[in-house]
Design a protein around this motif. Structure first.
Motif, PDB file in Angstrom:
ATOM      1  N   THR A 168       0.826  -1.225   0.000  1.00  0.00           N
ATOM      2  CA  THR A 168       0.000   0.000   0.000  1.00  0.00           C
ATOM      3  C   THR A 168       0.851   1.262   0.000  1.00  0.00           C
ATOM      4  O   THR A 168       0.412   2.297  -0.496  1.00  0.00           O
ATOM      5  CB  THR A 168      -0.930   0.051   1.239  1.00  0.00           C
ATOM      6  N   SER A 169       2.057   1.208   0.557  1.00  0.00           N
ATOM      7  CA  SER A 169       2.842   2.431   0.743  1.00  0.00           C
ATOM      8  C   SER A 169       3.282   3.055  -0.588  1.00  0.00           C
ATOM      9  O   SER A 169       3.952   2.413  -1.400  1.00  0.00           O
ATOM     10  CB  SER A 169       4.102   2.130   1.563  1.00  0.00           C
ATOM     11  N   PRO A 170       2.951   4.334  -0.809  1.00  0.00           N
ATOM     12  CA  PRO A 170       3.395   5.009  -2.028  1.00  0.00           C
ATOM     13  C   PRO A 170       4.898   5.251  -2.056  1.00  0.00           C
ATOM     14  O   PRO A 170       5.504   5.328  -3.123  1.00  0.00           O
ATOM     15  CB  PRO A 170       2.627   6.342  -1.989  1.00  0.00           C
ATOM     16  N   PHE A 171       5.528   5.359  -0.864  1.00  0.00           N
ATOM     17  CA  PHE A 171       6.987   5.523  -0.816  1.00  0.00           C
ATOM     18  C   PHE A 171       7.668   4.252  -1.323  1.00  0.00           C
ATOM     19  O   PHE A 171       8.735   4.297  -1.938  1.00  0.00           O
ATOM     20  CB  PHE A 171       7.446   5.793   0.624  1.00  0.00           C
ATOM     21  N   VAL A 172       7.057   3.123  -1.044  1.00  0.00           N
ATOM     22  CA  VAL A 172       7.603   1.835  -1.482  1.00  0.00           C
ATOM     23  C   VAL A 172       7.304   1.632  -2.965  1.00  0.00           C
ATOM     24  O   VAL A 172       8.178   1.229  -3.743  1.00  0.00           O
ATOM     25  CB  VAL A 172       6.969   0.693  -0.642  1.00  0.00           C
ATOM     26  N   ASN A 218      11.415   3.069  12.192  1.00  0.00           N
ATOM     27  CA  ASN A 218      10.141   2.323  12.236  1.00  0.00           C
ATOM     28  C   ASN A 218       9.273   2.653  11.019  1.00  0.00           C
ATOM     29  O   ASN A 218       8.051   2.792  11.137  1.00  0.00           O
ATOM     30  CB  ASN A 218       9.413   2.641  13.545  1.00  0.00           C
ATOM     31  N   LYS A 219       9.947   2.811   9.884  1.00  0.00           N
ATOM     32  CA  LYS A 219       9.226   3.185   8.662  1.00  0.00           C
ATOM     33  C   LYS A 219       9.686   2.306   7.501  1.00  0.00           C
ATOM     34  O   LYS A 219      10.816   1.818   7.481  1.00  0.00           O
ATOM     35  CB  LYS A 219       9.521   4.644   8.292  1.00  0.00           C
ATOM     36  N   ILE A 220       8.793   2.175   6.538  1.00  0.00           N
ATOM     37  CA  ILE A 220       9.136   1.542   5.272  1.00  0.00           C
ATOM     38  C   ILE A 220       9.131   2.625   4.196  1.00  0.00           C
ATOM     39  O   ILE A 220       8.383   3.611   4.346  1.00  0.00           O
ATOM     40  CB  ILE A 220       8.136   0.412   4.927  1.00  0.00           C
ATOM     41  N   PRO A 221       9.926   2.466   3.150  1.00  0.00           N
ATOM     42  CA  PRO A 221      10.770   1.330   2.807  1.00  0.00           C
ATOM     43  C   PRO A 221      12.154   1.401   3.449  1.00  0.00           C
ATOM     44  O   PRO A 221      12.593   2.443   3.900  1.00  0.00           O
ATOM     45  CB  PRO A 221      10.928   1.494   1.288  1.00  0.00           C
ATOM     46  N   PHE A 249      18.116   3.246   4.701  1.00  0.00           N
ATOM     47  CA  PHE A 249      16.772   3.731   5.049  1.00  0.00           C
ATOM     48  C   PHE A 249      16.344   4.869   4.124  1.00  0.00           C
ATOM     49  O   PHE A 249      17.180   5.611   3.635  1.00  0.00           O
ATOM     50  CB  PHE A 249      16.747   4.307   6.475  1.00  0.00           C
ATOM     51  N   ASP A 250      15.073   5.041   3.967  1.00  0.00           N
ATOM     52  CA  ASP A 250      14.426   6.213   3.367  1.00  0.00           C
ATOM     53  C   ASP A 250      14.400   6.161   1.830  1.00  0.00           C
ATOM     54  O   ASP A 250      15.432   5.998   1.176  1.00  0.00           O
ATOM     55  CB  ASP A 250      15.116   7.519   3.816  1.00  0.00           C
ATOM     56  N   SER A 251      13.200   6.374   1.273  1.00  0.00           N
ATOM     57  CA  SER A 251      13.022   6.239  -0.180  1.00  0.00           C
ATOM     58  C   SER A 251      13.940   7.161  -0.979  1.00  0.00           C
ATOM     59  O   SER A 251      14.497   6.769  -1.993  1.00  0.00           O
ATOM     60  CB  SER A 251      11.559   6.499  -0.569  1.00  0.00           C
ATOM     61  N   ARG A 252      14.109   8.389  -0.484  1.00  0.00           N
ATOM     62  CA  ARG A 252      14.916   9.314  -1.289  1.00  0.00           C
ATOM     63  C   ARG A 252      16.394   8.923  -1.275  1.00  0.00           C
ATOM     64  O   ARG A 252      17.091   9.054  -2.282  1.00  0.00           O
ATOM     65  CB  ARG A 252      14.752  10.739  -0.766  1.00  0.00           C
ATOM     66  N   LEU A 286       3.307  13.865   0.692  1.00  0.00           N
ATOM     67  CA  LEU A 286       3.015  12.506   1.103  1.00  0.00           C
ATOM     68  C   LEU A 286       3.228  12.305   2.604  1.00  0.00           C
ATOM     69  O   LEU A 286       2.400  11.692   3.281  1.00  0.00           O
ATOM     70  CB  LEU A 286       3.921  11.569   0.304  1.00  0.00           C
ATOM     71  N   GLU A 287       4.337  12.813   3.134  1.00  0.00           N
ATOM     72  CA  GLU A 287       4.602  12.670   4.581  1.00  0.00           C
ATOM     73  C   GLU A 287       3.454  13.291   5.367  1.00  0.00           C
ATOM     74  O   GLU A 287       2.975  12.723   6.353  1.00  0.00           O
ATOM     75  CB  GLU A 287       5.916  13.383   4.960  1.00  0.00           C
ATOM     76  N   THR A 288       2.997  14.466   4.918  1.00  0.00           N
ATOM     77  CA  THR A 288       1.917  15.167   5.620  1.00  0.00           C
ATOM     78  C   THR A 288       0.613  14.376   5.518  1.00  0.00           C
ATOM     79  O   THR A 288      -0.087  14.182   6.519  1.00  0.00           O
ATOM     80  CB  THR A 288       1.728  16.580   5.017  1.00  0.00           C
TER      81      THR A 288
HETATM   82  N1  GSH Z   1      10.747   9.657   4.594  1.00  0.00           N
HETATM   83  C1  GSH Z   1      10.317   8.279   4.518  1.00  0.00           C
HETATM   84  C2  GSH Z   1       8.825   8.179   4.765  1.00  0.00           C
HETATM   85  C3  GSH Z   1       8.329   6.751   4.743  1.00  0.00           C
HETATM   86  C4  GSH Z   1       6.969   6.595   5.428  1.00  0.00           C
HETATM   87  O1  GSH Z   1       6.432   7.526   6.026  1.00  0.00           O
HETATM   88  N2  GSH Z   1       6.435   5.393   5.317  1.00  0.00           N
HETATM   89  C5  GSH Z   1       5.195   5.078   6.001  1.00  0.00           C
HETATM   90  C6  GSH Z   1       4.343   4.154   5.174  1.00  0.00           C
HETATM   91  S1  GSH Z   1       3.673   4.940   3.760  1.00  0.00           S
HETATM   92  C7  GSH Z   1       5.516   4.329   7.274  1.00  0.00           C
HETATM   93  O2  GSH Z   1       6.381   3.498   7.294  1.00  0.00           O
HETATM   94  N3  GSH Z   1       4.804   4.611   8.366  1.00  0.00           N
HETATM   95  C8  GSH Z   1       4.982   3.869   9.576  1.00  0.00           C
HETATM   96  C9  GSH Z   1       4.331   4.513  10.721  1.00  0.00           C
HETATM   97  O3  GSH Z   1       3.902   5.655  10.583  1.00  0.00           O
HETATM   98  O4  GSH Z   1       4.271   3.910  11.767  1.00  0.00           O
HETATM   99  C10 GSH Z   1      10.705   7.717   3.151  1.00  0.00           C
HETATM  100  O5  GSH Z   1      10.724   8.495   2.191  1.00  0.00           O
HETATM  101  O6  GSH Z   1      11.027   6.529   3.052  1.00  0.00           O
END
Ligand code: GSH
Length: 203
Positions: free
Chosen positions: A11-15, A52-55, A65-68, A102-104
């Motif tokens: 589901t994650s758009p960053f992924v 604690n975030k994907i991807p 870590f981090d999409s960018r 997207l983060e917001t």
């Molecule tokens: N800056 C990060 C943002 C990634 C992000 O926010 N991913 C969300 C999923 S879309 C996430 O892992 N959220 C986990 C949470 O909020 O607990 C990136 O670009 O990889």
């Protein structure tokens, strides 16, 4: 050659944008799909990524870590091989705007899912986040009209496509009220790897 495993969700758009970018640039990788709302996958995520975030990306025994940052890692290598041009300053700003949107939106979605009324104007933090979303979408509308980058399938357009589809799907925006962004989506809907990476919500 390194072995790559991209860890994320369906589901994650960053992924999703990284999956599209890597497939499109013929970078072989394994996709490990996790659902961090489930206890086992949540433990796996926390034990690998303190954010604690994907991807995140596994590169043999290493981790990124981090999409960018992951995008920059592959982009640098593709540029060195002459397979991609460098991003212009305008491209970098577009990426920042899309990621900022997207983060917001992702944070607001999580707050709403947790029970917060994000339509209320009582919470100045929420009001400010919503204002940021509108400001960024205004800027991106101009970008989709004026920028040559916005006319090709590249990391910026992949990012915006995935961001808008996710936000529309989660009812964080209404694309009907943003015809220029609706046109942008229509332009890229049949692009490579859009269908193969479509949003799948785990049951
Ligand atoms: N800056 C990060 C943002 C990634 C992000 O926010 N991913 C969300 C999923 S879309 C996430 O892992 N959220 C986990 C949470 O909020 O607990 C990136 O670009 O990889």
């Amino acid at each position: 050659m390194s072995n790559y495993t991209l860890v994320g969700s369906t589901t994650s758009p960053f992924v999703r944008k990284l999956r599209i970018f890597m497939h499109y640039n013929q970078i072989p990788f394994e996709f490990k799909s996790i659902n961090y709302l489930e206890a086992k996958d949540s433990e796996y995520l926390k034990s690998h990524n303190p954010l604690n975030k994907i991807p995140f990306l596994l590169i043999d025994e290493k981790i990124l870590f981090d999409s960018r940052v992951i995008y920059n890692y592959f982009s640098t290598s593709l540029i060195t091989q002459g397979r991609k041009k460098s991003d212009s300053l305008e491209d970098e700003n577009a990426t920042t705007e899309i990621d900022g949107f997207l983060e917001t939106a992702v944070n607001l979605f999580a707050l709403r899912r947790g029970g917060l009324d994000i339509e209320s104007r009582d919470n100045s933090y929420v009001v400010r986040q919503k204002e940021r979303i509108e400001l960024i979408l205004n800027a991106l509308e101009k970008w989709t009209t004026n920028s040559s980058t916005s006319k090709e399938w590249n990391y910026q357009t992949m990012s915006l496509y995935c961001a808008l589809e996710w936000a529309n799907f989660r009812e964080m925006i209404n694309l009907q009220t943003r015809p220029l962004l609706g046109e942008f989506q229509a332009r890229f809907k049949d692009s490579p790897f859009v269908e193969e990476t479509k949003i799948i919500v785990p049951v």
